[in-house]
Scaffold this motif. Structure first.
Motif, PDB file in Angstrom:
ATOM      1  N   ILE A  26       0.862  -1.191   0.019  1.00  0.00           N
ATOM      2  CA  ILE A  26       0.070   0.051   0.052  1.00  0.00           C
ATOM      3  C   ILE A  26       0.876   1.128   0.086  1.00  0.00           C
ATOM      4  CG2 ILE A  26      -1.599   1.269   1.539  1.00  0.00           C
ATOM      5  CD1 ILE A  26      -2.801  -1.383   2.174  1.00  0.00           C
ATOM      6  N   ALA A  27       1.978   1.214   0.902  1.00  0.00           N
ATOM      7  CA  ALA A  27       2.871   2.372   0.896  1.00  0.00           C
ATOM      8  C   ALA A  27       3.457   2.728  -0.544  1.00  0.00           C
ATOM      9  CB  ALA A  27       3.992   2.288   1.709  1.00  0.00           C
ATOM     10  N   ASN A  28       3.507   1.777  -1.457  1.00  0.00           N
ATOM     11  CA  ASN A  28       4.115   1.977  -2.765  1.00  0.00           C
ATOM     12  C   ASN A  28       3.036   1.675  -3.954  1.00  0.00           C
ATOM     13  OD1 ASN A  28       7.395   1.796  -2.631  1.00  0.00           O
ATOM     14  ND2 ASN A  28       6.644   0.165  -1.050  1.00  0.00           N
ATOM     15  N   VAL A  29       1.873   2.266  -3.610  1.00  0.00           N
ATOM     16  CA  VAL A  29       0.769   2.047  -4.560  1.00  0.00           C
ATOM     17  C   VAL A  29       1.152   3.345  -5.690  1.00  0.00           C
ATOM     18  CG1 VAL A  29      -0.737   3.622  -3.355  1.00  0.00           C
ATOM     19  CG2 VAL A  29      -1.598   1.983  -5.003  1.00  0.00           C
ATOM     20  N   SER A  30       1.830   4.189  -5.360  1.00  0.00           N
ATOM     21  CA  SER A  30       2.127   5.289  -6.587  1.00  0.00           C
ATOM     22  C   SER A  30       3.870   5.272  -7.042  1.00  0.00           C
ATOM     23  CB  SER A  30       1.857   6.538  -5.948  1.00  0.00           C
ATOM     24  OG  SER A  30       0.460   6.673  -5.675  1.00  0.00           O
ATOM     25  N   THR A  31       4.447   4.235  -6.582  1.00  0.00           N
ATOM     26  CA  THR A  31       5.978   3.911  -6.977  1.00  0.00           C
ATOM     27  C   THR A  31       6.026   3.409  -8.393  1.00  0.00           C
ATOM     28  OG1 THR A  31       6.374   3.757  -4.426  1.00  0.00           O
ATOM     29  CG2 THR A  31       8.005   3.103  -6.197  1.00  0.00           C
ATOM     30  N   SER A  32       6.722   4.307  -9.237  1.00  0.00           N
ATOM     31  CA  SER A  32       6.730   3.661 -10.775  1.00  0.00           C
ATOM     32  C   SER A  32       7.646   2.463 -10.654  1.00  0.00           C
ATOM     33  CB  SER A  32       7.463   4.866 -11.219  1.00  0.00           C
ATOM     34  OG  SER A  32       6.815   6.028 -11.483  1.00  0.00           O
ATOM     35  N   GLN A  82       2.581  -6.614 -15.387  1.00  0.00           N
ATOM     36  CA  GLN A  82       2.372  -5.453 -15.956  1.00  0.00           C
ATOM     37  C   GLN A  82       1.753  -4.564 -15.265  1.00  0.00           C
ATOM     38  OE1 GLN A  82       4.136  -4.764 -19.217  1.00  0.00           O
ATOM     39  NE2 GLN A  82       3.855  -2.663 -18.655  1.00  0.00           N
ATOM     40  N   GLY A  83       2.307  -3.176 -14.976  1.00  0.00           N
ATOM     41  CA  GLY A  83       1.657  -2.079 -14.454  1.00  0.00           C
ATOM     42  C   GLY A  83       0.938  -1.317 -15.247  1.00  0.00           C
ATOM     43  N   ASN A  84      -0.038  -0.448 -15.044  1.00  0.00           N
ATOM     44  CA  ASN A  84      -0.779   0.367 -15.936  1.00  0.00           C
ATOM     45  C   ASN A  84       0.349   1.457 -16.387  1.00  0.00           C
ATOM     46  OD1 ASN A  84      -3.278  -0.805 -15.584  1.00  0.00           O
ATOM     47  ND2 ASN A  84      -3.748   0.405 -13.979  1.00  0.00           N
ATOM     48  N   ARG A  85      -0.099   1.989 -17.364  1.00  0.00           N
ATOM     49  CA  ARG A  85       0.796   3.218 -18.203  1.00  0.00           C
ATOM     50  C   ARG A  85       0.369   4.421 -17.779  1.00  0.00           C
ATOM     51  NH1 ARG A  85       1.170   3.675 -24.728  1.00  0.00           N
ATOM     52  NH2 ARG A  85       1.561   1.477 -24.312  1.00  0.00           N
ATOM     53  N   GLN A  86       1.067   5.244 -17.367  1.00  0.00           N
ATOM     54  CA  GLN A  86       0.683   6.675 -17.047  1.00  0.00           C
ATOM     55  C   GLN A  86       1.500   7.528 -17.991  1.00  0.00           C
ATOM     56  OE1 GLN A  86       2.103   8.497 -13.319  1.00  0.00           O
ATOM     57  NE2 GLN A  86       0.571   9.863 -13.435  1.00  0.00           N
ATOM     58  N   THR A  87       0.660   8.204 -18.877  1.00  0.00           N
ATOM     59  CA  THR A  87       1.078   9.297 -20.019  1.00  0.00           C
ATOM     60  C   THR A  87       1.784  10.404 -19.118  1.00  0.00           C
ATOM     61  OG1 THR A  87      -0.152   8.421 -21.363  1.00  0.00           O
ATOM     62  CG2 THR A  87       0.972  10.571 -21.812  1.00  0.00           C
ATOM     63  N   THR A  88       3.055  10.970 -19.419  1.00  0.00           N
ATOM     64  CA  THR A  88       3.528  12.140 -18.693  1.00  0.00           C
ATOM     65  C   THR A  88       4.001  13.183 -19.931  1.00  0.00           C
ATOM     66  OG1 THR A  88       5.712  11.187 -18.824  1.00  0.00           O
ATOM     67  CG2 THR A  88       4.584  10.885 -16.947  1.00  0.00           C
ATOM     68  N   ASN A  89       4.243  12.820 -21.062  1.00  0.00           N
ATOM     69  CA  ASN A  89       4.471  13.610 -22.350  1.00  0.00           C
ATOM     70  C   ASN A  89       6.177  14.096 -22.060  1.00  0.00           C
ATOM     71  OD1 ASN A  89       2.166  13.355 -23.861  1.00  0.00           O
ATOM     72  ND2 ASN A  89       1.315  14.669 -22.575  1.00  0.00           N
ATOM     73  N   ARG A  90       6.936  13.279 -21.348  1.00  0.00           N
ATOM     74  CA  ARG A  90       8.251  13.624 -20.919  1.00  0.00           C
ATOM     75  C   ARG A  90       9.079  12.738 -21.767  1.00  0.00           C
ATOM     76  NH1 ARG A  90      12.164  12.180 -17.062  1.00  0.00           N
ATOM     77  NH2 ARG A  90      13.858  13.784 -16.795  1.00  0.00           N
ATOM     78  N   SER A 237       8.061   5.949 -24.900  1.00  0.00           N
ATOM     79  CA  SER A 237       8.523   7.180 -24.407  1.00  0.00           C
ATOM     80  C   SER A 237       7.492   8.194 -24.183  1.00  0.00           C
ATOM     81  CB  SER A 237       9.562   7.932 -25.456  1.00  0.00           C
ATOM     82  OG  SER A 237      10.086   9.278 -24.957  1.00  0.00           O
ATOM     83  N   GLY A 238       7.808   8.962 -22.880  1.00  0.00           N
ATOM     84  CA  GLY A 238       6.499   9.931 -22.683  1.00  0.00           C
ATOM     85  C   GLY A 238       5.634   9.242 -21.680  1.00  0.00           C
ATOM     86  N   ALA A 239       5.910   8.158 -21.061  1.00  0.00           N
ATOM     87  CA  ALA A 239       5.070   7.469 -20.138  1.00  0.00           C
ATOM     88  C   ALA A 239       5.896   6.672 -19.191  1.00  0.00           C
ATOM     89  CB  ALA A 239       4.120   6.419 -20.718  1.00  0.00           C
ATOM     90  N   LEU A 240       5.260   6.283 -17.986  1.00  0.00           N
ATOM     91  CA  LEU A 240       5.844   5.520 -17.095  1.00  0.00           C
ATOM     92  C   LEU A 240       4.982   4.380 -16.425  1.00  0.00           C
ATOM     93  CD1 LEU A 240       7.165   8.443 -14.517  1.00  0.00           C
ATOM     94  CD2 LEU A 240       8.439   6.814 -15.875  1.00  0.00           C
ATOM     95  N   GLU A 241       5.533   3.339 -16.115  1.00  0.00           N
ATOM     96  CA  GLU A 241       4.709   2.138 -15.432  1.00  0.00           C
ATOM     97  C   GLU A 241       4.615   2.358 -14.300  1.00  0.00           C
ATOM     98  OE1 GLU A 241       5.019  -2.816 -15.279  1.00  0.00           O
ATOM     99  OE2 GLU A 241       6.792  -1.763 -16.009  1.00  0.00           O
ATOM    100  N   MET A 242       3.330   2.151 -13.975  1.00  0.00           N
ATOM    101  CA  MET A 242       3.033   2.631 -12.548  1.00  0.00           C
ATOM    102  C   MET A 242       2.948   1.195 -11.757  1.00  0.00           C
ATOM    103  SD  MET A 242       2.736   5.630 -12.319  1.00  0.00           S
ATOM    104  CE  MET A 242       2.075   5.850 -10.905  1.00  0.00           C
ATOM    105  N   SER A 243       2.889   1.125 -10.491  1.00  0.00           N
ATOM    106  CA  SER A 243       2.721   0.081  -9.546  1.00  0.00           C
ATOM    107  C   SER A 243       1.521  -0.903  -9.956  1.00  0.00           C
ATOM    108  CB  SER A 243       2.708   0.558  -8.159  1.00  0.00           C
ATOM    109  OG  SER A 243       2.285  -0.692  -7.585  1.00  0.00           O
TER     110      SER A 243
END
Length: 283
Positions: A26-32, A82-90, A237-243
C-alpha cells in the motif's frame, strides 16, 4: 503446555508478516515500476499420535492420526505483472510494455566498459534524466546501459549541441544536431529473466541478480537484448509504468490478516483459560 498455544504464537508471527507485506504494498501504490509482493503460508510439521496401518484379510486399513503444530511462512513472492501506463509527455520517462528490465551500471566513468567490470542493477522504473555530462541516468545517478554511438556497450550520451532528441520503441535514441540532421546517440538495451521473482530487491526501485533469477546470460553477466526482439518489451517514451498494486485486493488481504491475527490471539486466550482451570484443580 498446550500445543494450541504454540500454534497460536506461530499464527501471530505469520499474520504479522503478512500485514507487513500488505503495508509495504500500500505504501508503494504510487511508486513507478513497483511490483507487489504476497505471502504464502504452509503448515509446520505434524506430531504423529498413531501411525497408519495396512488392511488385512479381516480388517480395513487405518489412517495415521496427526496433530498440526501451526503455520509458517512458505514464501514471499514478488508478482511481476504489467503495471498500468501513465502518460507524462516527458521524453525521458520510459515505460516497458512486455518482458525485460532496464540495465543500470555504476562504478565507472568510462564511455565503454565490459559488463563484468561494473556494478549492475535492474529496474522497471523508467524515470530517466540527463546528468551534467549529458549522459542518461536514473534517479540514483546510475548510468543507463546500452549500445553507444560508437557501437560499444556503455553509457549513452546526448550531445549538448542537440536541439532535441527522441527515443523509439526499439530503444534507438535519436537527436537533431546543429545542422538540423538526425543522428543516432545509441540504443537502450534490456535484460531478460526467466524467473524475475528470483531477483533480489535492493531498494530505490532496483533489483540485483541472484543464482535463481534465470538470467539470459553467462556467469551472472546478462546478454543484452534489443527491445522489441526475442520476445522482449517495447519502450514507450513519454510514459511511466505505474505500480501493479491493486488497492481493493490489498485492503481485502489486510482484513484477512487482521482477522487471522485476532483469531490466533483468541486461541492463546482460550488455551490460557484452560491452563488456569487446570491450576485451580488443586483448590
Amino acid at each position: 503446555m498446550l500445543r494450541s498455544m504454540y500454534s497460536g504464537i506461530a499464527g501471530l508471527k505469520g499474520f504479522q508478516t503478512q500485514l507487513d507485506v500488505v503495508g509495504n504494498n500500500i505504501a508503494n501504490v504510487s511508486t513507478s515500476g513497483y511490483k507487489k509482493s504476497r505471502v504464502a503460508f504452509q503448515d509446520m510439521m505434524s506430531q504423529t499420535i498413531a501411525g497408519a496401518s495396512a488392511p488385512t484379510d479381516i480388517r480395513g486399513g487405518i489412517n495415521a492420526q496427526q496433530v498440526g503444530l501451526g503455520s509458517q511462512i512458505g514464501a514471499i513472492d514478488v508478482i511481476h505483472t504489467q503495471g498500468n501506463r501513465q502518460t507524462t509527455n516527458r521524453t525521458l520517462d520510459l515505460s516497458l510494455e512486455g518482458d525485460g528490465m532496464f540495465v543500470f551500471a555504476s562504478g565507472t566513468d568510462a564511455d565503454n566498459f565490459a559488463l563484468a567490470d561494473v556494478n549492475l542493477a535492474y529496474s522497471r522504473a523508467g524515470n530517466m534524466y540527463l546528468d551534467n555530462n549529458n549522459y542518461i541516468v536514473n534517479a540514483n545517478g546510475e548510468y543507463l546501459v546500452g549500445m553507444n554511438e560508437a557501437g560499444n556497450v556503455g553509457r549513452i550520451e546526448i550531445p549538448p549541441t542537440a536541439s532535441s532528441f527522441s527515443i523509439q520503441g526499439d530503444g534507438t535514441v535519436n537527436y537533431i544536431d546543429g545542422n538540423n540532421q538526425t543522428q543516432i546517440a545509441g540504443q537502450i538495451m534490456l535484460a531478460k529473466f526467466a524467473n524475475p521473482g528470483g531477483l533480489e530487491q535492493i531498494g530505490s526501485n532496483m533489483y540485483r541478480s541472484t543464482v535463481n533469477d534465470g538470467m539470459i546470460g553467462v556467469d551472472g553477466i546478462p546478454t543484452l537484448i534489443v527491445p522489441e526482439s526475442e520476445g522482449s518489451a517495447s519502450i514507450v517514451s513519454g510514459a511511466l509504468e505505474m505500480s501493479n498494486v491493486d488497492l481493493a485486493e490489498e485492503f481485502t488481504n489486510m482484513i484477512i490478516a487482521q482477522r487471522g491475527f485476532q483469531a490466533n490471539t483468541r486461541i492463546i486466550t482460550t488455551s490460557d483459560e484452560i491452563l488456569q482451570e487446570l491450576v485451580n484443580l488443586k483448590r
